[in-house]
Design an enzyme around this catalytic site. Sequence first.
Site, PDB file in Angstrom:
ATOM      1  N   CYS A  80      -2.720  -2.745   3.969  1.00 58.53           N
ATOM      2  CA  CYS A  80      -2.164  -3.827   4.784  1.00 58.53           C
ATOM      3  C   CYS A  80      -2.530  -3.635   6.259  1.00 58.53           C
ATOM      4  O   CYS A  80      -3.679  -3.840   6.633  1.00 58.53           O
ATOM      5  CB  CYS A  80      -0.662  -3.935   4.559  1.00 58.53           C
ATOM      6  SG  CYS A  80       0.035  -5.511   5.106  1.00 58.53           S
ATOM      7  N   HIS A 186       0.144  -3.363  -1.069  1.00 61.38           N
ATOM      8  CA  HIS A 186       0.871  -2.097  -0.958  1.00 61.38           C
ATOM      9  C   HIS A 186       1.005  -1.419  -2.329  1.00 61.38           C
ATOM     10  O   HIS A 186       2.038  -1.541  -2.994  1.00 61.38           O
ATOM     11  CB  HIS A 186       2.288  -2.350  -0.418  1.00 61.38           C
ATOM     12  CG  HIS A 186       2.335  -2.852   0.985  1.00 61.38           C
ATOM     13  ND1 HIS A 186       2.506  -2.003   2.058  1.00 61.38           N
ATOM     14  CD2 HIS A 186       2.247  -4.101   1.488  1.00 61.38           C
ATOM     15  CE1 HIS A 186       2.522  -2.720   3.171  1.00 61.38           C
ATOM     16  NE2 HIS A 186       2.354  -3.995   2.857  1.00 61.38           N
ATOM     17  N   GLU A 188       1.608   1.579  -2.981  1.00 64.69           N
ATOM     18  CA  GLU A 188       2.638   2.623  -2.936  1.00 64.69           C
ATOM     19  C   GLU A 188       4.002   2.128  -3.375  1.00 64.69           C
ATOM     20  O   GLU A 188       4.913   2.923  -3.631  1.00 64.69           O
ATOM     21  CB  GLU A 188       2.711   3.231  -1.528  1.00 64.69           C
ATOM     22  CG  GLU A 188       3.409   2.383  -0.474  1.00 64.69           C
ATOM     23  CD  GLU A 188       2.542   1.285   0.125  1.00 64.69           C
ATOM     24  OE1 GLU A 188       3.029   0.596   1.043  1.00 64.69           O
ATOM     25  OE2 GLU A 188       1.393   1.112  -0.335  1.00 64.69           O
TER      26      GLU A 188
END
Length: 207
Positions: A80, A186, A188
Amino acid sequence: MSPLIGVLALQGDVREHLAALQASGARATMVRRPAELSEVDGLVIPGGESTTISRLLETFELLEPLRSRIADGLPAYGSCAGMILLASKVLDGREDQHQLGGLDVIVRRNAFGRQVDSFEEDLEFTGVGGTPVHAVFIRAPWVESASPEVEVLARVSDDPDVPGGEVAAGRIVAVRQGPVLATAFHPELTGDTRVHRLFVQMVEEVS
């Protein structure tokens, strides 16, 4: 010994990236100082607000050391805002925003819209294998254009009903150029570590 990969700990999902790297077989550590940067074999630049991270890099005296290490071939992964910082050029950015380089791409900030326009989509992602990658987009950028040296790894659907409408359909959201990787989303946040495993493999290739 497994590679030591840093996570730039100025803003964003630092703990989540650390956990994903560790689950992917790397040793992981936070990076806030030039001395810490000098010790790592690769670096993750998390999401957040790209102009804020840009200013903090300067405040923490990391901007020039990080630019230098990336220019010298340090593997880097940006998610991002990290993608924005690694781009050679940014559209809709602030004039005083600093770029790190590493990716010969033009990126558009907040391309898919504001926070309320956040969305999720399953993406075909080159290089990770298996099922599509579930991607979470939050005030996400996209790659407006990329040089021939840049490998496009993923695009959003070409369906005009995607967030952002027809202009957003089929946009590039994941790229790689040599030891530098970037995603507009994202990984994660999903528990799927395949993108982080890809980055760990990239670090191992040059370590």
